[in-house]
Design a protein around this motif. Sequence first.
Motif, short mmCIF file in Angstrom:
data_model
loop_
_atom_site.label_atom_id
_atom_site.label_comp_id
_atom_site.label_asym_id
_atom_site.label_seq_id
_atom_site.Cartn_x
_atom_site.Cartn_y
_atom_site.Cartn_z
N MET A 32 68.75 12.75 16.10
CA MET A 32 69.94 11.91 15.88
C MET A 32 71.20 12.75 15.93
O MET A 32 72.20 12.36 16.54
N TRP A 33 71.18 13.89 15.27
CA TRP A 33 72.38 14.75 15.23
C TRP A 33 72.70 15.27 16.63
O TRP A 33 73.85 15.29 17.04
N ARG A 34 71.68 15.68 17.37
CA ARG A 34 71.91 16.16 18.74
C ARG A 34 72.46 15.06 19.63
O ARG A 34 73.36 15.30 20.44
N ASP A 35 71.93 13.84 19.49
CA ASP A 35 72.45 12.71 20.27
C ASP A 35 73.90 12.44 19.92
O ASP A 35 74.72 12.15 20.80
N TYR A 36 74.24 12.53 18.64
CA TYR A 36 75.63 12.32 18.23
C TYR A 36 76.53 13.39 18.83
O TYR A 36 77.59 13.08 19.38
N LYS A 37 76.12 14.65 18.74
CA LYS A 37 76.94 15.74 19.28
C LYS A 37 77.08 15.63 20.80
O LYS A 37 78.12 15.94 21.36
N ARG A 38 76.01 15.19 21.47
CA ARG A 38 76.01 15.12 22.93
C ARG A 38 76.82 13.92 23.44
O ARG A 38 77.57 14.04 24.40
N THR A 39 76.69 12.77 22.78
CA THR A 39 77.29 11.54 23.29
C THR A 39 78.44 11.02 22.45
O THR A 39 79.21 10.19 22.93
N GLY A 40 78.54 11.47 21.21
CA GLY A 40 79.56 10.93 20.31
C GLY A 40 79.22 9.51 19.85
O GLY A 40 80.10 8.79 19.38
N SER A 41 77.96 9.12 19.96
CA SER A 41 77.52 7.76 19.63
C SER A 41 77.60 7.52 18.13
O SER A 41 77.03 8.26 17.33
N MET A 42 78.30 6.46 17.75
CA MET A 42 78.39 6.10 16.35
C MET A 42 77.05 5.59 15.84
O MET A 42 76.75 5.70 14.65
N MET A 43 76.23 5.02 16.73
CA MET A 43 74.92 4.56 16.31
C MET A 43 74.07 5.75 15.83
O MET A 43 73.43 5.67 14.78
#
Length: 73
Positions: free
Chosen positions: A29-40
């Motif tokens: 989840m953290w990597r996805d947030y850092k990579r995409t900036g996704s609020m989800m």
Amino acid sequence: MSAILITGLVFALLFVAFLWFNIKGLRTMWRDYKRTGSMMALGFFIVGIIGIFTGVWTTLVVIIYYLLRPARG
């Protein structure tokens, strides 16, 4: 006596497996947030972290995130 020992070992193994799965899911989840900036991803990460300390089923949060996770691009 050996049944108690085996039961304890099974519970210990399940605990380690769930802990590994939860940590792996939170890292994803953290990597996805850092990579995409996704609020989800950030929202699920925060709920997962809070869940660790409040007794919410973090494993369920991780599973739901994997089901709703955007496809990798």
